[in-house]
Design an enzyme around this catalytic site. Structure first.
Site, PDB file in Angstrom:
ATOM      1  N   HIS A  55       0.850  -1.186   0.000  1.00  0.00           N
ATOM      2  CA  HIS A  55       0.000   0.000   0.000  1.00  0.00           C
ATOM      3  C   HIS A  55       0.891   1.243   0.000  1.00  0.00           C
ATOM      4  O   HIS A  55       2.045   1.195   0.439  1.00  0.00           O
ATOM      5  CB  HIS A  55      -0.897   0.017   1.232  1.00  0.00           C
ATOM      6  N   GLU A  57       0.972   3.866   1.859  1.00  0.00           N
ATOM      7  CA  GLU A  57       1.466   4.253   3.182  1.00  0.00           C
ATOM      8  C   GLU A  57       2.643   3.384   3.606  1.00  0.00           C
ATOM      9  O   GLU A  57       3.656   3.884   4.096  1.00  0.00           O
ATOM     10  CB  GLU A  57       0.360   4.122   4.243  1.00  0.00           C
ATOM     11  N   CYS A  85      -6.164   1.980   5.711  1.00  0.00           N
ATOM     12  CA  CYS A  85      -6.826   0.746   6.146  1.00  0.00           C
ATOM     13  C   CYS A  85      -6.244   0.339   7.500  1.00  0.00           C
ATOM     14  O   CYS A  85      -5.275   0.920   7.986  1.00  0.00           O
ATOM     15  CB  CYS A  85      -6.617  -0.361   5.108  1.00  0.00           C
TER      16      CYS A  85
END
Length: 161
Positions: A55, A57, A85
């Site tokens: 992801h 991040e 998430c």
């Protein structure tokens, strides 16, 4: 003043979201900032890397950790185009970033948890300053357009069969 700074940093994160989109990935971008300098960048790469943890991040946090040679990313701000998430929230907690700024809110099932409960529990040692809805329209639009196009393509494929 602070909102304008946040907006300027979010514009950069949004550029990485567009880059992810060009690569056929879900268009989410992230940057990690320390003392007015970007120390980590990321965009979703789960498809191309065959890695469910790739992801935006996570990639930004990994890059920053390598750059500063420390997994604790103290006094940093993470800018991400979509609300993180729960997996990414875990990484945020472990890295001890100081501030999270995100653009679009997410209502999907894997986002149905409370950021406040995760990060603002008075009994926890770690506290995170959260700013949401920075450039919300722009951050939402890229995702909406991406998924609308994906759905259209699926319909065309189904009609051919």
């Amino acid at each position: 003043m602070k909102y304008e700074k946040d907006k300027n940093w979010m514009k950069i994160a949004l550029k990485y979201a567009y880059y992810a989109k060009e690569k056929g990935e879900i268009p989410i971008g992230a940057i990690l900032v320390f003392k007015e300098r970007i120390i980590g960048i990321g965009w979703n790469s789960s498809i191309s890397k065959n890695d469910p943890t790739a992801h935006a991040e996570i990639i930004a946090l990994r890059g920053a950790g390598k750059k500063i040679k420390n997994y604790r990313l103290l006094n940093t701000t993470l800018y991400v185009t979509l609300q993180p998430c729960i997996m990414c929230c875990g990484a945020i907690i472990q890295s001890r970033i100081k501030r999270l700024v995100f653009g679009a809110n997410c209502n999907s099932s894997d986002h149905r948890f409370s950021l406040k409960n995760l990060f603002c529990d008075p009994q926890k040692d770690y506290k995170l300053d959260i700013k949401k809805n920075v450039m919300q329209r722009e951050c939402s639009d890229i995702l909406i357009n991406f998924f609308q196009k994906k759905r259209k393509n699926k319909i065309h494929i189904c009609k051919k069969i």
